[in-house]
Motif scaffolding. Sequence first.
Motif, mmCIF file in Angstrom:
data_model
loop_
_atom_site.group_PDB
_atom_site.id
_atom_site.type_symbol
_atom_site.label_atom_id
_atom_site.label_comp_id
_atom_site.label_asym_id
_atom_site.label_seq_id
_atom_site.Cartn_x
_atom_site.Cartn_y
_atom_site.Cartn_z
ATOM 1 N N THR A 130 34.727 41.382 47.352
ATOM 2 C CA THR A 130 35.000 40.037 47.827
ATOM 3 C C THR A 130 34.986 39.044 47.793
ATOM 4 O O THR A 130 34.412 38.324 48.596
ATOM 5 N N ARG A 131 35.848 37.693 47.066
ATOM 6 C CA ARG A 131 34.920 36.517 47.966
ATOM 7 C C ARG A 131 36.039 35.429 48.632
ATOM 8 O O ARG A 131 36.249 34.701 48.481
ATOM 9 N N ARG A 132 37.011 36.474 48.747
ATOM 10 C CA ARG A 132 38.724 35.970 48.768
ATOM 11 C C ARG A 132 39.291 36.526 49.971
ATOM 12 O O ARG A 132 39.805 37.199 49.968
ATOM 13 N N ASP A 190 42.156 35.803 51.722
ATOM 14 C CA ASP A 190 43.095 35.757 51.629
ATOM 15 C C ASP A 190 43.560 37.590 52.503
ATOM 16 O O ASP A 190 43.928 38.459 52.916
ATOM 17 N N ARG A 196 42.351 28.809 51.916
ATOM 18 C CA ARG A 196 41.925 28.818 50.655
ATOM 19 C C ARG A 196 42.866 28.320 49.859
ATOM 20 O O ARG A 196 42.980 28.498 48.656
ATOM 21 N N GLN A 236 40.942 26.109 46.518
ATOM 22 C CA GLN A 236 41.073 26.339 45.243
ATOM 23 C C GLN A 236 41.386 25.015 44.856
ATOM 24 O O GLN A 236 40.815 24.670 44.116
#
Length: 438
Positions: A309-311, A314, A424, A428
């Motif tokens: 994942t790149r999150r 999160d 995060r 965004q």
Amino acid sequence: MIRSASQGMREGRPLSSSQAPLNVVGEEAQSRPGSGQPAGTTQLLLLVSLAHLISHVYILALPPLFPFLRDRLQVGFVELGLALTVFNVVSAVAQAPIGFLVDRIGARRVLAAGLGLGGLALLSIGLVGTYPWLLFGAALTGLANAAFHPADYALLSAGIPKTQLGRAFSLHTFAGYLGTAIAPAVLIGLALLGGPGLALGVVGLAGVLLVGLILPMRVPAAQDGADARRRPAGSPTAAGGSIVTPAIVSLTVFFTLLSFSTGAIQNFSVAALVGGYGITLAQANAVLTAFLMLSAFGVLVGGFLADRTRRHGDVAAVAFALTALLTLLVAVADLGPVVLMAVMGAAGFLSGVIAPSRDMMVQAAAPPGGSGRVFGIVSTGFNIGGALGPLLFGWILDHEAPRWVFGAAVGFMVLTVVVALRDRWLAQRNSGAGTRGG
């Protein structure tokens, strides 16, 4: 079509970590036949992880020996505790400057110097055997400790392909956890055999011998100075632009909050459990052991998540939010020893899961060729938490509120989650603004 490294250099773009050659400057990158990664990647990961293991043994070299050193040096525990304060203060002050040094002269040299200096410092404490020298040796060990995170992460960031970087970070962190786990038993066992001088001497000698493996190892060219020559002259790092960005400041706060909460459990949970939960010392130590051991395995699982994942913010937020809920249950409920061990073990596992994602967040914030200084800056958060946390949690215990050790830890965990989610959200928003502007 795969672009060549020289083509990328002509176009003025920095090489990615997967493109950087794993050899000394001036030599051509070597790859294994049929392999998509440079030759020497496995060796690099193993040696850097071994150095990280030794660094954690260095950190815990003195505390297990305090009963022996108190009798040998004829001082009290307050005086011995001052050595740990000196260690943390020196490490905190030196970490950021050494991060800049890593990017200037090369991570391999700095890592070797840290291993050698720390080993010689512990050797000298064992040989000299006086209290003033204990403080001086602790200062030297703190200076050596400041080298490990900037150098380790700079080497891994430049030498490990990006698709494998999360797992590499997790193995590196796991090695550090393993060093923490084995250090007390190794040092106390050696001290029982031949005294504290033998224990410190063996640990110090192990680090000095490892220098002989670090210096000749293949390392990414970027860490030997070529990176600066490859970057465009107008790039921020080439031009000496400020490395202290809002993202780096936020990550330093993130690391500080992590240090507060995990330090509360690692250093004070045993005393809190014995004082406020009606369990024995052996049971309390078993609870802490469950937390630490499952933390190490959580790190390995977190490495696979980080590569998928790149999150990463999160992942860190969700895992630590669940850790906070479990820790809150410990703070407010009366749990039996077996249930308590299970709950704290689960909390430890989840707290370990975030470590690779945490490191990937730092790597994403680092400019090309700036991993050493960025990791050096944010890692000072560990030292800040390590210096201030014991004062807070010691004060809580002195006021006979042991459950608030876990309650305060929960508060710091919640703040950590807020910082991760905020970063995060900002990322965004900035990404959306950039897209609209383009």
